[in-house]
Write a protein that holds these residues in place. Structure first.
Motif, PDB file in Angstrom:
ATOM      1  N   LEU A 138       0.809  -1.213   0.000  1.00 57.15           N
ATOM      2  CA  LEU A 138       0.000   0.000   0.000  1.00 57.15           C
ATOM      3  C   LEU A 138       0.846   1.269   0.000  1.00 57.15           C
ATOM      4  N   ARG A 139       1.886   1.288   0.804  1.00 57.34           N
ATOM      5  CA  ARG A 139       2.695   2.495   0.926  1.00 57.34           C
ATOM      6  C   ARG A 139       3.232   2.988  -0.416  1.00 57.34           C
ATOM      7  N   PRO A 140       3.892   2.127  -1.221  1.00 62.41           N
ATOM      8  CA  PRO A 140       4.398   2.631  -2.499  1.00 62.41           C
ATOM      9  C   PRO A 140       3.293   2.996  -3.470  1.00 62.41           C
ATOM     10  N   ALA A 141       2.169   2.295  -3.429  1.00 62.93           N
ATOM     11  CA  ALA A 141       1.068   2.615  -4.335  1.00 62.93           C
ATOM     12  C   ALA A 141       0.470   3.979  -4.018  1.00 62.93           C
ATOM     13  N   MET A 142       0.261   4.269  -2.731  1.00 72.73           N
ATOM     14  CA  MET A 142      -0.277   5.577  -2.355  1.00 72.73           C
ATOM     15  C   MET A 142       0.701   6.686  -2.714  1.00 72.73           C
ATOM     16  N   GLY A 143       1.994   6.444  -2.504  1.00 69.25           N
ATOM     17  CA  GLY A 143       2.988   7.454  -2.852  1.00 69.25           C
ATOM     18  C   GLY A 143       3.015   7.749  -4.336  1.00 69.25           C
ATOM     19  N   LEU A 144       2.924   6.703  -5.154  1.00 73.99           N
ATOM     20  CA  LEU A 144       2.955   6.896  -6.602  1.00 73.99           C
ATOM     21  C   LEU A 144       1.710   7.627  -7.099  1.00 73.99           C
ATOM     22  N   LEU A 145       0.552   7.279  -6.561  1.00 76.78           N
ATOM     23  CA  LEU A 145      -0.683   7.957  -6.981  1.00 76.78           C
ATOM     24  C   LEU A 145      -0.690   9.421  -6.528  1.00 76.78           C
ATOM     25  N   ALA A 146      -0.093   9.701  -5.385  1.00 74.77           N
ATOM     26  CA  ALA A 146       0.030  11.095  -4.959  1.00 74.77           C
ATOM     27  C   ALA A 146       0.917  11.872  -5.923  1.00 74.77           C
ATOM     28  N   HIS A 147       2.003  11.242  -6.353  1.00 76.57           N
ATOM     29  CA  HIS A 147       2.959  11.914  -7.235  1.00 76.57           C
ATOM     30  C   HIS A 147       2.414  12.089  -8.644  1.00 76.57           C
ATOM     31  N   GLN A 172      -2.955   6.188   7.090  1.00 73.54           N
ATOM     32  CA  GLN A 172      -2.890   7.560   7.572  1.00 73.54           C
ATOM     33  C   GLN A 172      -1.465   8.089   7.528  1.00 73.54           C
ATOM     34  N   SER A 173      -0.511   7.276   7.958  1.00 74.76           N
ATOM     35  CA  SER A 173       0.888   7.732   7.926  1.00 74.76           C
ATOM     36  C   SER A 173       1.413   7.771   6.500  1.00 74.76           C
ATOM     37  N   TYR A 174       0.986   6.827   5.638  1.00 73.31           N
ATOM     38  CA  TYR A 174       1.434   6.842   4.255  1.00 73.31           C
ATOM     39  C   TYR A 174       0.927   8.086   3.530  1.00 73.31           C
ATOM     40  N   ALA A 175      -0.307   8.489   3.829  1.00 72.87           N
ATOM     41  CA  ALA A 175      -0.848   9.698   3.214  1.00 72.87           C
ATOM     42  C   ALA A 175      -0.054  10.927   3.643  1.00 72.87           C
ATOM     43  N   ARG A 176       0.288  11.007   4.924  1.00 68.25           N
ATOM     44  CA  ARG A 176       1.065  12.151   5.414  1.00 68.25           C
ATOM     45  C   ARG A 176       2.441  12.215   4.748  1.00 68.25           C
ATOM     46  N   GLU A 177       3.056  11.064   4.500  1.00 63.68           N
ATOM     47  CA  GLU A 177       4.372  11.040   3.868  1.00 63.68           C
ATOM     48  C   GLU A 177       4.374  11.733   2.509  1.00 63.68           C
ATOM     49  N   ASP A 358      -4.511  -3.798 -16.457  1.00 68.70           N
ATOM     50  CA  ASP A 358      -3.336  -3.322 -17.182  1.00 68.70           C
ATOM     51  C   ASP A 358      -2.254  -3.042 -16.140  1.00 68.70           C
ATOM     52  N   VAL A 359      -1.239  -3.885 -16.116  1.00 67.91           N
ATOM     53  CA  VAL A 359      -0.161  -3.713 -15.133  1.00 67.91           C
ATOM     54  C   VAL A 359       0.708  -2.538 -15.566  1.00 67.91           C
ATOM     55  N   LEU A 360       0.746  -1.506 -14.732  1.00 65.60           N
ATOM     56  CA  LEU A 360       1.413  -0.261 -15.089  1.00 65.60           C
ATOM     57  C   LEU A 360       2.894  -0.270 -14.752  1.00 65.60           C
ATOM     58  N   THR A 361       3.238  -0.810 -13.579  1.00 64.69           N
ATOM     59  CA  THR A 361       4.617  -0.711 -13.137  1.00 64.69           C
ATOM     60  C   THR A 361       4.872  -1.648 -11.973  1.00 64.69           C
ATOM     61  N   GLU A 362       6.125  -1.972 -11.770  1.00 66.70           N
ATOM     62  CA  GLU A 362       6.557  -2.602 -10.535  1.00 66.70           C
ATOM     63  C   GLU A 362       6.922  -1.498  -9.561  1.00 66.70           C
ATOM     64  N   LEU A 363       6.500  -1.627  -8.324  1.00 67.12           N
ATOM     65  CA  LEU A 363       6.716  -0.594  -7.326  1.00 67.12           C
ATOM     66  C   LEU A 363       7.944  -0.895  -6.485  1.00 67.12           C
ATOM     67  N   ASP A 364       8.575   0.155  -5.965  1.00 68.77           N
ATOM     68  CA  ASP A 364       9.586  -0.028  -4.947  1.00 68.77           C
ATOM     69  C   ASP A 364       9.050   0.494  -3.626  1.00 68.77           C
ATOM     70  N   LEU A 365       9.823   0.375  -2.574  1.00 65.81           N
ATOM     71  CA  LEU A 365       9.325   0.711  -1.245  1.00 65.81           C
ATOM     72  C   LEU A 365       9.068   2.203  -1.056  1.00 65.81           C
ATOM     73  N   HIS A 366       9.533   3.027  -1.983  1.00 66.96           N
ATOM     74  CA  HIS A 366       9.340   4.473  -1.868  1.00 66.96           C
ATOM     75  C   HIS A 366       8.226   4.983  -2.773  1.00 66.96           C
ATOM     76  N   GLY A 367       7.540   4.037  -3.452  1.00 67.56           N
ATOM     77  CA  GLY A 367       6.416   4.440  -4.266  1.00 67.56           C
ATOM     78  C   GLY A 367       6.779   4.986  -5.624  1.00 67.56           C
ATOM     79  N   SER A 368       7.998   4.807  -6.047  1.00 70.48           N
ATOM     80  CA  SER A 368       8.397   5.286  -7.373  1.00 70.48           C
ATOM     81  C   SER A 368       8.414   4.124  -8.346  1.00 70.48           C
ATOM     82  N   ARG A 369       8.489   4.435  -9.625  1.00 67.60           N
ATOM     83  CA  ARG A 369       8.593   3.387 -10.619  1.00 67.60           C
ATOM     84  C   ARG A 369       9.984   2.759 -10.554  1.00 67.60           C
ATOM     85  N   SER A 370      10.015   1.444 -10.677  1.00 67.32           N
ATOM     86  CA  SER A 370      11.297   0.755 -10.619  1.00 67.32           C
ATOM     87  C   SER A 370      11.759   0.359 -12.011  1.00 67.32           C
TER      88      SER A 370
END
Length: 370
Positions: A138-147, A172-177, A358-370
Motif C-alpha cells: 500500500l505504501r508505495p502505491a499511495m505514494g505513486l498515486l500522490a505523485h 494515515q501515515s502513508y498519506a502524510r508522507e 493493465d499492469v502499469l509498473t513494478e513498485l519499490d518501497l518508496h512508491g516510485s517506478r522501478s
C-alpha cells in the motif's frame, strides 16, 4: 459437528503414507466468490508436488475446510483434525480474523502457511506468510498515486475487522508522507448491501481517492454503487484486495479509474505467469474460474509448505523453524525466499481496463517506478 465444511473423504483418517494438509479457503460469505479458484490452484500445486515424489516420502493430500465460516468454528475444526493426526500442515486463503483464531491453536504443532494479504505484524512461531503487507504493497502505491495523480485527500471504506482497520491506520501515515491526509473512514459489516450512506459521506468529503478495503462480493457491490452514484468521475479507487474474478463481477462500467496493487496479476507478461496459465488451462480447461492473485496465493501456499518440510526433513516444528530462513521455492511469481517467516516479493500497480488489469509498473518501497 462442524456444519459448514464438506464431509471428509473416506481416506482422510490418520495414515502414515499420507501427509494431510488442511486447505482453509472460503466456500461462503463475501469471499466465497473466489473460493473455487483457491481450491483449483491449491490442487494443481499438490499434484505437482506429488509428481516430484511427494513430501517426506508421503503423498500430499488436501482436506478442504470452509474458511468462510465463523473464526471460532474454523479454529475448532482444524484443531480437531490436528488432534486426530489427520493433518500435518495447514494452508489457504482466509481473512485475518480466522488466522488470529487459528494460529494460537495449531501453529506450535504443525506448520501453518497463511496465503492472504494481511495487515502485518504476525510473528507467531510456526506461521509462515506468502502475501503482501501494507508497508510493501500500500505504501508505495499511495505514494505513486500522490505523485502522478495528485491525490491528497483519501477516504477509507473497509469491512469491520482487523485487516481493514489496521491497514487504514497505516494508510494515515502513508498519506502524510506524500503531503496528504485520510479525511474520512467507514467500516461496514461483512455482507453489506446498502452503501448509500457511505457514498454520501465520500461525496461531502471532497476526497480525491477512495482506499477500498472490502472483501469479495462486498467490493463488487460497492464498485457498482460507486459508479451508479457518479463518484467514479471524480474519485479514483485503490484496492489492495481486487482480483480478476472480482473485477469481472463488478463489470467494466463500474471500474473506471480503479487501481489495484498486488504481487501477482494474471495479465503479467512474463514467462512464469504464462507457464502458470498453461498449466492451469491444461488441467482444468478454458471454462475454469479465472486465475487471479487470491487463487494463485493458494498454489504458492502448498509449494511453500512442501518446501519447508523438505528442507527440515522432518515434521518436528523446532526443526522446521530452524530451517525456515534457508527455504525458497519457485512458482508463478518466480523464485521466492523466506525472511523472518515472510516471503519477499515484487509488488505491482495495475489499473482496471475493461475485464482485465493493465499492469502499469513494478513498485519499490518508496512508491516510485522501478
Amino acid at each position: 459437528m462442524f456444519r459448514h465444511s464438506p464431509p471428509a473423504p473416506e481416506w482422510f483418517t490418520a495414515d502414515a503414507s499420507v501427509l494431510g494438509v488442511a486447505l482453509v479457503f472460503p466456500l461462503q460469505g463475501p469471499a466465497g466468490m473466489f473460493g473455487p479458484t483457491c481450491e483449483l490452484c491449491a490442487r494443481l500445486a499438490a499434484e505437482e508436488v506429488n509428481r516430484a515424489g511427494g513430501v517426506l516420502g508421503r503423498e500430499l493430500r488436501l482436506l478442504p475446510v470452509d474458511g468462510g465460516a465463523s473464526p471460532r468454528e474454523i479454529a475448532e475444526h482444524v484443531e480437531a483434525l490436528v488432534d486426530l493426526g489427520v493433518v500435518q500442515g495447514v494452508t489457504g486463503w482466509h481473512i485475518s480474523s480466522v488466522r488470529q483464531a487459528l494460529a494460537p491453536r495449531i501453529a506450535h504443532r504443525v506448520p501453518y502457511v497463511y496465503t492472504a494479504l494481511y495487515e502485518g505484524g504476525e510473528h507467531t512461531a510456526g506461521v509462515f506468510l506468502t502475501s503482501e503487507t501494507p508497508r510493501d504493497q500500500l505504501r508505495p502505491a499511495m505514494g505513486l498515486l500522490a505523485h502522478e495523480r495528485g491525490v491528497r485527500r483519501w477516504f477509507v471504506v473497509g469491512n469491520d475487522y482487523v485487516w481493514p482497520r489496521r491497514t487504514a491506520r497505516a494508510a494515515q501515515s502513508y498519506a502524510r508522507e506524500s503531503g496528504g491526509v485520510v479525511g474520512g473512514e467507514a467500516y461496514l459489516p461483512l455482507g453489506t448491501h446498502d452503501f448509500e450512506p457511505v457514498l454520501r459521506r465520500i461525496e461531502r468529503s471532497d476526497a480525491d481517492a477512495v482506499l477500498m478495503l472490502l472483501v469479495g462480493s462486498d467490493a463488487v457491490r460497492f464498485n457498482r454503487a460507486f459508479a451508479a452514484y457518479g463518484l467514479d468521475v471524480r474519485c479514483l479507487r485503490l484496492s489492495t484486495l481486487m482480483d480478476e474474478n472480482m473485477l469481472m463481477a463488478s463489470g467494466p462500467s463500474a471500474t473506471h479509474d480503479l487501481y489495484s496493487t498486488a504481487g501477482f496479476f494474471a495479465s503479467l507478461a512474463n514467462q512464469d505467469t504464462l507457464d502458470f496459465h498453461g498449466q492451469y488451462a491444461a488441467r482444468y480447461g478454458v471454462e475454469a474460474p479465472a486465475l487471479g492473485s487470491l487463487g494463485e496465493s493458494c498454489y504458492e501456499g502448498v509449494l511453500l509448505l512442501a518446501a519447508l518440510l523438505k528442507r527440515a526433513g522432518t515434521l518436528d516444528m523446532s526443526a522446521i523453524g530452524a530451517a525456515a530462513g534457508t527455504v525458497s521455492y519457485e512458482g508463478p511469481r518466480g523464485l521466492l525466499h523466506l525472511r523472518d517467516s515472510h516471503v519477499r516479493q515484487r509488488i505491482y500497480l495495475a489499473r482496471a481496463d475493461g475485464l482485465d488489469f493493465d499492469v502499469l509498473t513494478e513498485l519499490d518501497l518508496h512508491g516510485s517506478r522501478s
